[in-house]
Every structure is written in C-alpha cells, then in structure tokens.
Scaffold this motif. Structure first.
Motif, PDB file in Angstrom:
ATOM      1  N   GLU A  99       0.921  -1.177   0.026  1.00 29.16           N
ATOM      2  CA  GLU A  99       0.013   0.111   0.083  1.00 29.16           C
ATOM      3  C   GLU A  99       0.788   1.165   0.106  1.00 29.16           C
ATOM      4  O   GLU A  99       1.871   1.233   0.497  1.00 29.16           O
ATOM      5  N   ILE A 100       0.352   2.346  -0.563  1.00 29.17           N
ATOM      6  CA  ILE A 100       1.053   3.538  -0.773  1.00 29.17           C
ATOM      7  C   ILE A 100       1.021   4.382   0.197  1.00 29.17           C
ATOM      8  O   ILE A 100       1.853   4.541   1.005  1.00 29.17           O
ATOM      9  N   GLY A 253       7.178   2.538  -5.937  1.00 30.43           N
ATOM     10  CA  GLY A 253       6.085   2.539  -4.567  1.00 30.43           C
ATOM     11  C   GLY A 253       6.519   3.630  -3.557  1.00 30.43           C
ATOM     12  O   GLY A 253       6.064   4.070  -2.893  1.00 30.43           O
ATOM     13  N   LYS A 254       8.022   3.291  -3.341  1.00 29.76           N
ATOM     14  CA  LYS A 254       8.889   4.204  -2.316  1.00 29.76           C
ATOM     15  C   LYS A 254       8.613   5.666  -2.716  1.00 29.76           C
ATOM     16  O   LYS A 254       8.556   6.323  -1.868  1.00 29.76           O
ATOM     17  N   MET A 255       8.732   5.955  -4.132  1.00 31.68           N
ATOM     18  CA  MET A 255       8.773   7.245  -4.538  1.00 31.68           C
ATOM     19  C   MET A 255       7.429   7.967  -4.091  1.00 31.68           C
ATOM     20  O   MET A 255       7.249   9.062  -3.808  1.00 31.68           O
ATOM     21  N   ARG A 256       6.203   7.236  -4.449  1.00 26.57           N
ATOM     22  CA  ARG A 256       4.838   7.503  -4.117  1.00 26.57           C
ATOM     23  C   ARG A 256       4.608   7.809  -2.687  1.00 26.57           C
ATOM     24  O   ARG A 256       4.122   8.627  -2.248  1.00 26.57           O
ATOM     25  N   ILE A 257       5.213   6.919  -1.699  1.00 26.79           N
ATOM     26  CA  ILE A 257       5.081   7.096  -0.359  1.00 26.79           C
ATOM     27  C   ILE A 257       5.975   8.563   0.041  1.00 26.79           C
ATOM     28  O   ILE A 257       5.173   9.521   0.863  1.00 26.79           O
ATOM     29  N   LEU A 258       7.060   8.883  -0.538  1.00 24.32           N
ATOM     30  CA  LEU A 258       7.638  10.121  -0.391  1.00 24.32           C
ATOM     31  C   LEU A 258       6.854  11.215  -0.952  1.00 24.32           C
ATOM     32  O   LEU A 258       6.707  12.441  -0.084  1.00 24.32           O
ATOM     33  N   LYS A 269       3.998   7.926 -12.229  1.00 24.79           N
ATOM     34  CA  LYS A 269       3.554   6.916 -12.972  1.00 24.79           C
ATOM     35  C   LYS A 269       5.022   5.879 -13.353  1.00 24.79           C
ATOM     36  O   LYS A 269       4.888   4.841 -13.958  1.00 24.79           O
ATOM     37  N   SER A 270       6.113   6.552 -13.162  1.00 30.53           N
ATOM     38  CA  SER A 270       7.227   6.004 -13.840  1.00 30.53           C
ATOM     39  C   SER A 270       8.500   6.593 -12.638  1.00 30.53           C
ATOM     40  O   SER A 270       8.365   7.473 -12.009  1.00 30.53           O
ATOM     41  N   VAL A 271       9.517   5.609 -12.521  1.00 25.73           N
ATOM     42  CA  VAL A 271      10.753   6.204 -11.644  1.00 25.73           C
ATOM     43  C   VAL A 271      11.208   7.342 -12.068  1.00 25.73           C
ATOM     44  O   VAL A 271      11.545   8.297 -11.394  1.00 25.73           O
ATOM     45  N   GLU A 272      11.161   7.731 -13.499  1.00 28.82           N
ATOM     46  CA  GLU A 272      11.849   8.860 -14.099  1.00 28.82           C
ATOM     47  C   GLU A 272      11.015  10.039 -13.580  1.00 28.82           C
ATOM     48  O   GLU A 272      11.416  11.159 -13.324  1.00 28.82           O
ATOM     49  N   GLN A 273       9.679   9.576 -13.899  1.00 31.58           N
ATOM     50  CA  GLN A 273       8.822  11.044 -13.535  1.00 31.58           C
ATOM     51  C   GLN A 273       8.716  11.377 -12.004  1.00 31.58           C
ATOM     52  O   GLN A 273       8.667  12.354 -11.602  1.00 31.58           O
TER      53      GLN A 273
END
Length: 1530
Positions: A99-100, A253-258, A269-273
């Motif tokens: 979960e995010i 997922g870790k980026m979304r949490i941050l 939606k992507s690591v680069e974004q």
C-alpha cells in the motif's frame, strides 16, 4: 470525532467497526513520536469493518470506521510489535507494505487483523497493547468501559511543545522499546547531520546487525527534540530495503510514499517521473533531510538524488560511487555495544532493576558475541518470551551462551524488531548480493578461525594473486561491510578481519556442503604453502599467519602425515618460536602431540626435549631474529637428542659459524622449569588455583594477567585499574581449610578471591573462580576436535581492534575507593574475613563482602601491613625502617621499633608466634610473646635462640671461648670465630661480623632480658591489648655485604626448616634455610631486578620469580636443601693458551679464577685442578705469567700477592680419566709483595711482554715490580682515577690513562716521564676506556660524551699526534678496539650499539653500525689474523657475538636484496639458490644480517672479559653469575 462505547453489542450500528478488548497482553514496545488527532476534520462517508462480536465491544464511528486509528496511528510503528508477538508474519507485512499511503496501510492492517481474530482471541488485545504507551488517547478509549460518553482527545506535548501530526514528522520510525544510546557515535552522527549542506550526503555504514538504522533513528529523534521539525528542516524517512534494488515497481512505490509525505498532489507513474516530481518538491525544501535507510544499490541513490540533504544507511559503500564527490562524510559503525550497554539492554528488556541482578552469563554472552547489537537484541527477546518467576534460574542464559560459544547461530531464531528471522538470514542477504566470482573468494574465509588477522600476503598465496590484485578484491568486501581492514605500517601492507558472525555463516555453509568440502578447502590451502616452501617447512614465508596456524590447517585437511615433518624439524621450531612465541608452540605440542609422535618412541623422546627446551629457552628466541636455535640447542647437554640434532645441522651448514660449549658437562647450573613473557614491567606475582600451574602478575600498565607456566600462555587479562598495580593478594579457601582442618573458622570465603592495590587510589577484588575452573579443567582434559578448532593462544587475539565489538572493561566485582593516595599494599586476613590496605597517609581495614570500613589508622605512614596467623587483635605494619604494632580494636593504640637501617622489603610469618623481616641488606628473625597485662614486663624471662649449631653439634657460645678450635672452612654454616654479641660491637660495624656464605654475615641475637629496658629497646617493643601485652623481640640478624634485596618470600613447609628466598637488585635469587642459618646458594636467569618471588601454596618446592625484564620464571627448589659445596666464581679471572702435551695440535687454556670465598681455582682446559686456601681479602684482579707457572693477584684492600706452586699441575691431568676420581691437595702459596696507598682496591694487574715486569694499578697509585721486586711507585693525580695502563715498546714504557684525560708515558728503566705527556682537556669530558695497538703504536680512548681520541705513540718520545673523532650517536663509550693493521676502529656503547670506523684513509669516518646488544658492550676484540680479506670482531656484553667484515658480504647483501625484490614482484626462485651462491670458504650470518656470524647466550646477565687463542677458535670467559665457559668454534 467521537468514540461511542457501548457495553451491549445489540446497540452497535451495522455500519460500525467492533474491536474486542477482553484480552490483556503485556506491552513491551516503546513507540515514541506520539501524535494527536486532528480535531478540526469533517466527517464524511462511512465504510464498515466488522469482526465477530464478544461480550464487550468498542464502537468506533467517524468519517471512516476506525478513523482515529486510520488517521492517527502510523502503521510502521505498530507492525514490528505485532511481528514480535507472532500476530503478523512477514507475508502480512509485505501485503501492508504494498500500500502507498499510511491510511491505506491502516485499512489493510485492520482487514488482516479482522480475519486473524476469528482463530486467535489474542489478536486485537495485542493490537491494543501496541498502542499503550505512545498512542495513549486511543488506548484509553479502547480500555474505558463507559456508556454514551463523549470526550475530547487530549493534546500531547514533547519537551513542553505540542506534537505535530505524524505526517509532518515525515515517517520517522519510533525508537525501539529498549533504547540504548551509544553516545560517542550518536554525537558524531548528530554533529555531521548538522554540518551537512544542501545536495550533500552523509553515510552511516556497517555490517548487518551493527545497529546503524537504530543509530540513525536516534540521531533524527534527537534533532527533532532539539530543533523541532519545522517546514524548513523537515525530516523525511524512507525504508528502502533490498527489494528496491531488484524491482522498479517497488522503487516507484517508495517514491509515491515520499510524494504523499510531501503533500504532492500527483502521483508518479514511472521512476523517471517520480525523480522529477521529487526534485521539484524539494526545491522549496532545500534544508530538509531525507533519510534513505538500508540502501543496497546505487540505483536508489541515483533516483533519489533530489537536491536536498540526504543521509544514507547501508552496508555497501560502493552504492555511493554515483554521487560524484558530494559525499560529505561517513560514519562507520564498527563497534558494538560496550559491556555496560549490553547489560543495560538486558536489564531494560527483561525488567531487571539493576545490572548487579543479572547472572554472570550476561557478561559472557556479551564477550562471546562481542557486543553485537543484533545478537544482544535477539537473545533478550528470547529470554523475555521464556521469562519465569524463578529469578535465580540461569539455565536459559547458559543455553544461549553455549549456543554462541559453539557457534550454533542458526538455531537462535526470533527477534522482536528485526527484519530477519535469524542471524544467518541477515548475513545471507549480504552474501547473496555478491557476484559469483566474489562469492568464491569470500567463501574461502571459511578456512580461518575466529579473531585472527588475515594478512594480505596470505590471500596472495591462497588466490595466486599479486599484492595489488588481492587488495582490490578485499576492498570490495570492505566497502560492503563484509570485512574490515587495517594498515600495518611495519609490514607495509593491509591485514583483514571478518566478524565472527560472518565467519560462522561461512563455516555453516561449508558444513551444509559436507565434511569433504571443508577438508578439500583446507587441503588446497596446505598444498599451496607446501609448494611455496618446496616441502621445507622451515622456509615457510613470514606472512604473519602460516606459522601460527599451520597445524590447524594440516589437521583440518587430514594431512596427519606431515606433523612429524613439521614439528620435529628444529629449524621450523626455531622460526615458529621467533615469530609466535613459546606459548603458541607449547599449545601446538599439546594439541597435535599424538600426530607428531606417530607411535614412535624416538619421536616421543625428541618431542619431550623440545617441550622442555621451549619452556626454558623459548622466550629468548621470541622476537629475536639474531638468535639461532641450532646454536642455542648445541649448548644444552641436558637435552641429548636435541643437542645431537643441532650439532648435525651445524656440521651440514659449512657457511655458518657455530660455537660449542666444551665444558658444559662440568658446569652445575640451574634452569627454570618455565618462563612466561609478560611484555611489561612486573610489580607483583602470586600463584593461584589448586593445581599449582597458574599464577597472576600485576603490571605497570594496570593490567593483571592470568598465566600458565606449563604452556607459557597468558589465559586472561583482568582490566580495571588505570595505573600501576603495586601489589596483589590471593585468598584460596581450599588451602585455608586444608591448613585449618582441625580448627574452627567463623568467617568463610566461598570463592578464590584476588585483591589488587594500584596507584590509581583504588583496591579491587576479583573473582578468580570461573577462570580457574575453566583453565584448570582444560589443562586436565584430553584434546578433542573442539579444542583443535579453538584459537591457539589468547595472545593471538587482536588487541583493542574496533571491529571485534569488544572494549576494555572493569572485570572486578568490588572497587574500594576510600583511599586518597596511591595504594601501595593489600593483604587478606588469615581467614579471608577482612582486607587491609595501605596508602601513603593511611591504613584501612575493610570487608571484602561490601567494602565497609572496619578500622582506620593514620598516625604513621606505612608501606605494608600484615595479619598474624593466630592473633586477630593486632596488626603488624612496616615503614621504611620500622616495624609498627597496631591494635585492630583500637587503632589509636600502637608502638613501633626501629628494626633496620635500610628499607624493609618484606615481613613474613614463619609461624603463629614468629616472623622475619627482610630489608635491603639484612634479615632479622623475631618472636611474638603474649603475657597477661597484670604481670610486670621485667619479669619476662624468655630467652631467644641465640646459639647456632655447627657441624659437630656444639653451640656458638661454646666455641666462642675456644679460639684454638677455629680454623679451616666450615662450609656454608656460620663461622663461629666471627660470631660476636651485639652488645660488644655496634650495629654500624656489621660488615665485619660472622660469615655464613654467599656474602652473608651473622649479627648476634638478643640475650635473655633482665630488666624492662632489656625488652623495650631497639630490638624489641610491646603493646597493651585489653587484658594482655604483646611483646615483639628480635632473635637474630643476618647481613648481606654485596647486592641489595628487592623482594622476599618464605616457605614454612620446606623440609625441616623455613626456606627464605630473596630477590636482589643485581638479578639474583638467593636461598637460605633460616632454622639452620644455611646459605643454599643463588641462581639467576633474569636480566633485571627481581621484583617479586612467591612459593606455590600447592607445591612447596615450586618457586615463582618475576623481574623487571618483563619475564616470570618458575623454579623447582626440591633439591636445594643441601648447602652449596662448590665455590662460586666471581668473574675475576686470567686465562692463557698453552700447548697440551696430550693434544699438541690444539692449543688449550690454563685459567685462574677467583671465588667468593677469597680462593683461587686452577683450571686446565675444563678440568678443575685445584683450589687454594682463602686469603685475607676479596680478589679483584688476577694475572698469569705466560708460561702458566706463576701469577699475581690483587685484593680489595690494595694488597698484591705473588702466587706460586701451580706449575706442578700443568699438563698432568689426563682428560680421558675421570676428573673427580681423586682430590688433589693444593700447594698454591701466596706471598705479599706490596700494598697500595690508602688500601685502595687493585683495579688492574698486567705482566709485561717478557714476564719480568708487573704493573698493579689502583685509583691512587701504580706499583711497578721488576724481577718480582718493588721497582717504582707512581702516585696519581687525586683528581683523576685510573682507567687503563699498557706496556709498550718491549716493556720499556708504561702508558697510564686517567679519566680526566691525562695520558702519561713512563720510562720504566729510568723511572722518569718521557716528553710528550698529554692532558686532553675539554668541557666536562670524562674518559671511560682505553685500548692500545702494540703493532701500530696507536692508543684509543673513549669518553662518556661519545668522543674518541686516537693518539700515536713514539718510542722514547711519548705522544706524537692526536686525532679527535665524534660518534654521531654521542652515547657513553664503554669499550674500544683497534684491528691488528690499525685500519678499523670498533666502538662499543652503553646502549649496546657498536660503531665501526674506517681508519685506512683520512678523513676517518663511520662506515657501519652493528646492532645486537641490549646492554653495555663490555669488551671488543679483533682477531689477530684475517678471515678471507678482513678480520673478525668479538663483542662481549649481555651475549657473546662474532662479526665478519669480508668484502664478499657486499655482494651477498646485494644478492639478497635482489632476491627480495624478485619475491615481492611475484617471481619464483628456489629457496636454496642464495646459499648456493656463497663460496664454501666464506662464513656468513643469517639472511638480512650476514655480518653477524653467531651469538652465544650466557646463563648469567653478562660477561665483562673474554680471552681467546691466537687462531680465534677458542674462547674463555666467566659471566657475572660465576659460570665458567670454554667455547670452541665447530
């Protein structure tokens, strides 16, 4: 927001969530970071979660079901506790982590708990308890049983300030339940975070389980508590993990949490974004701190490079290679918990009130795992789960300690808050992250043992790599926290370490692969080294490892056949002794003895002799490459097999020089049973234990070492004192009860206790029991495979290495800190119920149980204090010169007696009513009497023993009246003719009293007292104690003329009398039997003052001696009950070569040696021909005529005697016959021919070239005798003492040298001074030595300032020219010598250095320094002929050495350096090639020091003079212990 709590479940709305609370688990998890709910949020739509109802429930209504939990509780804080209690498993955790947002995680958690509650009634109560401490507002509402009540949520504060919303804290984890701070590391991390600038990185690096994440958490919480978490400096925490290295989805997922924590409206939606979104978000938060925890890949660092300050925790430093110089600093978490931190962790985790309540196994667990936080936490959680009401039950502690000690880590599973289920799971993750190539390299470390340094050279050999290739491979492991490195500045290379946990993981993998896999790995290792040394194991490379562990790897590889080849090779044993020390060699003998012997009797005999040799002589080789084991073994005739092999090896090495001690069979000398090197100045030493093989030494650095004389090993080091330990005392209950088996003791000590007194002002008590049980049991047990796997010697364990997770601790169980000055002495009472200690200003008696002070005495400054064995009402103390009697009941009552003139070094009890005192020059015997206080003192009529038995049984008093009975030698018994009453002679004239041998003289005892004044005087004292009076009275005294006592010990169980042993400042051990006043002899193998002596309480014949030379020795004195019958030589002698008619081809020596009995001994070669009668004074100089028929001697009273009657024995004794078959009567006669002025001691005696001129020199004058008649007295300048005199120009001239620089040239025939007298003037120049070359007529003089003067002499003209040389070392010159051709000058210094000058061409210059001696070089002498193209040099001091100056040495030295460079570059070369390049007729020393041909070690400390024949092939000397040496070059 409201909580509706209803006792009746029928009122619960259908859309509400029901949580049961009828269970009550115990909460053990601390979760700081408390959060209050947001009071102002609006209620929106509802969503229902339900579970099976129970009798009592809590209804939660709000914007969502369980809104308070969903909004206020951070799921990451709760999950670890639920994992610990087995409510959740790691599959559940992974579902939650997918979960995010935190809300989504909370919803998932409630779903999982709802499902689990159907099967486990403990689910929701455990969840409730997880909220107890830091989510108190939620916990209270869940527990409160009220109906229809509404209330507001309390506001929580942190340091007086309102806490902010958890989302504003940035997801920082809560501190663990047991929060132990490592202050230095924490302070370092906090300071470096504060100094961190925008776009910079801080790395916290460490191996798995070292506590780096907890350390980072503590640092972040400390920053928040100090500065808050404001908008500018918010802290955001992301737990990364290994999954992010393998999956872009997890990373996203870790980026979304941050992004959620940053309140970013759009989700990437992507690591680069995600990277771009995060960079934009942090542009306005440049001071924010982003914490990336547990990073495994540089991909994570690259994608979270968002422009803010970043702290990274990782095992692998290589992940930071992508930051391009922006790494600000790195904190390496290399140390684990200190002992105090580990113990505090156990106390807090297990709710134990104090560290003192922990079992001893807690310390043992810490020591075994070296304070690893992961292991300590894991074991604490296991103990918590199995906690019982039995507080004294330590069985589970013992179980976990044994699991650790036996390396059963895989069976220790369970951790309250760690990611992995076991220790090996954590380490396996690091191993699996390696490339396959590096996995193969890393698994090779499974070969090695715990706590062992692995030098880079070993890895070069094992992997067949160059030095730089091996270092590059190891750098990879170091950066991944899988190894530690340290640079060795001496070897100029790295050494590496692998932590025990990682090492045991590798061994566990080998075990899973089968026993053959491990065996093959060791076999490969052994074969690699076997090939490298061409199967000649004495040529194994000195890489700092293989000599220590060759036996271990041979055993593990199954190569048992090579054990005899290795350990019965004398040259290999020599190399191993030099590199590892005797303790390691003896340990290997014990471990592998069965395989070394291989069932052969001759091997068994040789091994036993090797063991004896190692115990007695091994310490001399340790760390001394200049000592050759072959040479050392040759001079030991008591070890025939060893000596035979050594001689065979010597004969097989034509290029080496070996010296044989020809008369060793006829020399009686005592060897110690064992020697232990302690590596620091020893202040005190005591035997401990009940088997007699263990002892403790107190060192100058504050450490105490437990040693074993059988194995020469140091088993344990007790640390705790901060300064020098002056004294130790030991109470052994077994021995105490054995001695008191017929008595009744009220106070009892259960354990073996040691007390220590230190300059740091403290006394400490140490429990020796567990150590004695461990090491005494191990000495009795057989050698098992577990023992084979153990590390060879405690000495091999690295000292103070940070990687070992170990640090010095205080091992004592009680520290007495009531002294205000350095504590000089400590002692137990006889029954162990009290301890008494002294400092400069006070004496304190205290309890060993709790340290409570029992009495205090501060009226006299005491050096020591002692409890009488049967009197508990008084104490005996000593000052520098006095004995003090103190009442233990009333410390203000005391009396004292002036006992000695010099310092008292020991007070020793002989029995319950007698004792003796030993001062620096005197021994006194005392008697204790008790009388009722009502009796008058003058009525006492007790007569001390004031008569001494002699051979015929009569008493001294009977002989005093019969002077005619005197005469002849009475052996070592008291000389009755010299016995005088103290009332007849003053005590100041002690030096003229009766002699008992060994420079001892008897002083009279007290006669029977006839009045009060006869008792209370300088020989007695008394003290009134309640209803009795204690009298102390002197019985007898013995004085010592030469040498001062430093220490003493008494054995009252020895034979039929008390045996007293005294250690002296001049390195000797003196034995006396007090009851018979019998001098038993003296011996020494120490090279420093004897600081402590001690008898074993188990074996009365075992004597321990400790010295300032940093060694301890154990002696067997069982055969010392007989008096010394042989006269001891003093070191004054004269030897001349002569032609033996039985062996005309080989010159022999006739020697005249002075003895301590004032006699002369005549030796033909090694045969004692006769001994003269004693003369009136000690002999200080001896000179033989060239034909050996007559001699002259000088005495300490200035007398010169002509000696005749010795020509009769020259060439008569047949060496083939038994030299002791008959006793030859002495016909030697002494004739007084002259006296020096003022009875000044004769310093030098010299015959001229033609034997008709004799010169005798003293400090006042010189007497010249011609044709045996007085010829001329030359009075010296009183301001200058004589330092040398020399005949030259065929006895017509005498050159006299004074220490002030005066050089006089005297014409003997004319009795006049020649022209050219010289007085060398200089500022405070003091000359010390001279040498004359009669061929080149050159005189050399050395000075204290390092100046050398060369004077050219001319016949009938005196001094022609003078040359001054300045040694670059400017140290005291002790000896000088000129070569026969006058082209070389050798200068010997007091610091042991020898400097060689080239005098062949001007200007003269120093060309070489010879480094060997550790003490003054007493004599230098060049050979009279060349060997090859240069002469040899003989140097004499603490050892005898032969040096060569052949020009061929330059070529050999160059060849050796070329060979060394080839080896460094990896080129192969035959080990024997260098020796093949040496010409057969060239004698050389060892590689690296070819100029040193050979050394010979004396049994004493040093020799001052050596005589040699013209061919430089035979040498004669006497050392300072009187040992006579005739040495032949083989």
């Amino acid at each position: 927001m409201y909580f509706d709590i209803e006792p009746n479940t029928s009122h619960i709305p259908a859309s509400s969530s029901l949580i049961t609370i009828d269970q009550l688990p115990f909460l053990a998890q601390k979760l700081p970071g408390q959060r209050k709910p947001d009071d102002g949020k609006e209620i929106s739509g509802k969503k229902s979660y339900s579970s099976e109802p129970s009798s009592v429930g809590i209804v939660i209504e709000g914007s969502l079901p369980g809104e308070d939990i969903l909004s206020d509780v951070l799921v990451d804080h709760v999950v670890p506790y639920l994992l610990e209690k087995f409510i959740l498993n790691y599959d559940d955790k992974q579902m939650i982590d997918r979960e995010i947002t935190n809300r989504q995680k909370a919803e998932r958690l409630l779903d999982i708990l709802t499902c689990k509650s159907k099967d486990d009634f403990l689910v929701f109560p455990t969840f409730k308890e997880s909220l107890r401490k830091h989510y108190e507002w939620v916990y209270n509402k869940l527990c409160e049983d009220v109906t229809d009540r509404r209330f507001s949520i309390p506001t929580l504060t942190l340091n007086g300030n309102p806490c902010k919303n958890p989302s504003e804290i940035g997801g920082v984890p809560c501190l663990p339940n047991v929060n132990i701070e490592r202050r230095e590391l924490l302070s370092d991390v906090v300071s470096k975070i504060s100094a961190l600038k925008q776009n910079q990185y801080l790395v916290v690096q460490g191996m798995a389980g070292c506590g780096k994440s907890v350390l980072a958490t503590q640092a972040v919480h400390k920053l928040i508590s100090e500065r808050g978490n404001n908008d500018e400096g918010k802290i955001y925490w992301l737990s990364i993990g290994k999954e992010c290295s393998d999956s872009n989805d997890v990373l996203l997922g870790k980026m979304r949490i941050l992004c959620d924590k940053l309140d970013v409206n759009r989700a990437p939606k992507s690591v680069e974004q995600g990277r771009e979104i995060l960079r934009d978000a942090f542009m306005t938060r440049s001071e924010a701190l982003l914490v990336l925890d547990n990073v495994w890949s540089h991909r994570v660092i690259r994608n979270f490079d968002v422009g803010c300050r970043i702290m990274v925790t990782t095992q692998d430093m290589s992940v930071m290679d992508v930051v391009n110089g922006r790494l600000a600093s790195c904190v390496r978490v290399a140390e684990g918990f200190q002992e105090s931190e580990s113990l505090n962790f156990f106390c807090e985790a297990l709710n134990i009130p104090a560290v003192e309540n922990l079992p001893v196994e807690a310390k043992m667990i810490h020591a075994e795992c070296k304070g690893s936080p992961m292991v300590i936490s894991l074991i604490a959680s296991l103990l918590d789960d199995h906690r019982t009401s039995e507080t004294n039950d330590t069985s589970r502690w013992t179980h976990y300690y044994e699991s650790l000690s036996k390396r059963k880590f895989s069976g220790i599973r369970r951790d309250r808050s760690y990611e992995h289920a076991s220790i090996f799971d954590a380490i396996c993750l690091s191993f699996d992250n390696l490339d396959n190539k590096y996995k193969l390299y890393y698994q090779d470390f499974g070969l090695f043992q715990d706590d062992v340094e692995i030098p880079c050279q070993v890895l070069q050999t094992l992997w067949s790599k160059s030095k730089h290739e091996a270092e590059d491979i190891m750098k990879t492991f170091v950066r991944k926290s899988m190894a530690m490195e340290q640079y060795d500045g001496v070897q100029k290379s790295y050494v590496y370490y692998v932590h025990d946990l990682q090492l045991d993981f590798l061994k566990y993998r080998l075990l899973l692969g089968g026993s053959q896999m491990e065996k093959d790995l060791h076999l490969k290792f052994v074969q690699t080294y076997e090939t490298k040394c061409n199967k000649e194991f004495h040529n194994l490379p000195d890489d700092g490892y293989i000599h220590f562990h060759i036996g271990y790897h041979a055993f593990k590889s199954g190569r048992l056949d090579i054990f005899p080849q290795i350990y019965l090779d004398l040259k290999f044993i020599g190399e191993k002794l030099r590199l590892t020390g005797p303790a390691d060699v003896l340990t290997d003998f014990r471990k592998y003895g069965t395989y070394i012997v291989d069932g052969k009797e001759q091997n068994q005999t040789f091994l036993e002799e090797l063991e004896t040799f190692t115990q007695q002589m091994g310490y001399k080789m340790y760390g001394h490459p200049d000592i050759d084991i072959i040479q050392l073994a040759i001079q030991l005739p008591n070890l025939p097999s060893l000596s035979k092999q050594a001689r065979q090896l010597a004969l097989s090495l034509p290029n080496r020089v070996y010296v044989e001690w020809s008369n060793s069979d006829s020399t009686q000398w005592k060897n110690p049973e064992s020697t232990v090197l302690c590596e620091d100045y020893i202040c005190s030493a005591k035997f401990v234990g009940c088997q007699g093989n263990l002892f403790v030494v107190a060192l100058n650095n504050g450490d105490l070492k437990l040693c074993d004389f059988k194995s020469s090993a140091v088993h344990h080091i007790f640390r705790g004192h901060r300064d020098t330990v002056n004294c130790i005392a030991v109470f052994c209950p077994e021995i105490f009860y054995q001695q008191q088996r017929n008595g009744h003791i009220h106070s009892r000590t259960q354990d073996h206790i040691m007390a220590s007194a230190s300059n740091d002002g403290t006394c400490k008590l140490w429990d020796l029991t567990p150590f004695l049980q461990k090491f005494e049991a191990s000495s009795e047990s057989s050698i098992t495979e577990d023992y084979q796997d153990s590390s060879p010697s405690p000495k091999l364990r690295p000292h103070n290495k940070s990687w070992t997770f170990d640090s010095p601790t205080d091992d004592s169980y009680l520290s007495f800190e009531f002294h205000t000055a350095p504590v000089t002495f400590v002692e137990f009472s006889y029954d162990g119920s009290q301890v008494v200690s002294t400092s400069k200003n006070e004496l304190l008696g205290w309890s060993p149980t709790n340290g409570a002070i029992i009495f205090k005495f501060s009226l006299v400054e005491l050096n020591s204090c002692h409890f009488p064995t049967s009197h508990s009402d008084f104490i005996l103390g000593t000052t520098d010169t006095e004995i003090v009697v103190i009442s233990s009941q009333r410390p203000t009552v005391y009396n004292k007696i002036n006992a000695h003139f010099l310092k008292i070094v020991a007070l020793l009890f002989r029995s319950k009513d007698s004792f003796c005192t030993v001062s620096e020059n005197e021994i006194s015997m005392w008697k204790i009497y008790k009388t009722p206080v009502t009796e008058k003192i003058q009525r006492l009529r007790i007569s001390p023993r004031n008569s001494v038995p002699i051979n015929n049984g009569s008493s001294v008093n009977a002989v005093l009246d019969s002077p005619q009975n005197l005469g002849g030698s009475l052996g070592n018994f008291l000389h009755p003719d010299d016995y005088v009453n103290s009332s007849q002679k003053s005590r100041s004239n002690r030096s003229s009293y009766g002699e008992i041998g060994g420079s001892f003289k008897l002083l009279s005892g007290r006669t029977s007292p006839t009045s009060k004044s006869d008792i209370i005087d300088s020989s007695s004292t008394h003290i009134e104690l309640g209803n009795c009076v204690v009298h102390i009275m002197r019985e007898q005294s013995i004085s010592k003329d030469k040498g001062l006592f430093h220490s003493a010990a008494l054995d009252s169980q020895y034979g039929d009398g008390d045996l007293l042993v005294c250690g002296t400042y001049d390195h000797k051990i003196v034995l006396l039997q007090l009851d018979k006043l019998l001098f038993l002899g003296e011996f020494s193998a120490h090279n420093g003052p004897i600081t402590a002596v001690c008898f074993s309480p188990v074996d009365e014949f075992s004597l321990l001696s400790a010295s300032a030379d940093q060694t301890t020795k154990v002696w067997d004195v069982a055969n010392e009950e007989k008096e010394e019958t042989e006269s001891k030589r003093t070191g004054v002698y004269s030897s001349l070569p002569f032609e033996d008619p039985l062996f005309p081809s080989r010159p022999d020596f006739i020697s005249l040696c002075a003895t301590h009995r004032r006699t002369l001994q005549v030796y033909q070669a090694s045969n004692l021909v006769e001994e003269s009668q004693p003369i009136s004074a000690g002999i200080t100089a001896v000179a033989l005529l060239r034909d050996g028929t007559q001699a002259a001697v000088g005495t300490e009273e200035g007398q010169i005697f002509w000696v005749s009657g010795i020509n009769k024995y020259v060439g008569v004794v047949d060496p083939e016959k038994d030299k002791h078959d008959k006793k030859i009567e002495s016909n030697i006669k002494f004739e007084l021919i002259g006296n020096h002025e003022y009875t000044s001691k004769v310093i030098s005696l010299q015959f001229g070239h033609y034997d008709n001129v004799l010169a005798s020199g003293s400090s006042k004058d010189i007497l010249i005798f011609k044709d045996f008649q007085p010829h001329w007295r030359i009075t010296l300048n009183h301001e200058s003492d004589l330092i040398g005199m020399h005949f030259c120009f065929r006895d017509s001239t005498l050159v006299i040298c004074g220490e002030n620089g005066y050089v006089g040239v005297k014409d003997i025939d004319k009795k006049s001074n020649l022209e050219g007298q010289k007085s060398i003037k200089g500022h405070n120049i003091k000359f010390t030595c001279t040498f004359i070359n009669k061929e080149s007529k050159k005189l050399a003089m050395g000075s204290e300032q390092g100046l050398i003067y060369l004077l050219d002499l001319k016949k009938n003209a005196g001094i022609e020219s003078t040359e001054e040389l300045q040694c670059k070392h400017s140290s005291y010159v002790r000896s000088v010598a000129l070569s026969m051709d006058g082209e070389k000058l050798a200068v010997g210094h007091d610091n042991g250095l020898i400097t060689i000058w080239n005098l062949s061409t001007a200007p003269y210059k120093e060309e070489q320094d010879l480094i060997l001696h550790k003490s003054p070089v007493e004599q230098l002498r060049f050979s009279s002929r060349n060997f090859g193209d240069a002469p040899w040099l003989l140097s004499c001091g603490d050892q005898l050495a032969l040096w060569s100056f052949e020009k061929a040495m330059e070529k050999l030295r160059t060849t050796f350096m070329q060979d060394k460079r080839r080896r460094r570059s990896g080129e192969s070369r035959s080990c024997s090639r260098l020796s093949m390049e040496i010409p057969a007729d060239v004698k050389v020393g060892r590689q690296g020091k070819r100029e040193l041909l050979q050394t010979f070690l004396f049994y004493g400390n040093a020799a001052r003079h050596v005589s040699c024949d013209s061919g430089f092939s035979r040498f004669v000397t006497v050392d300072d212990c009187g040992v006579f040496y005739i040495l032949d070059i083989i």
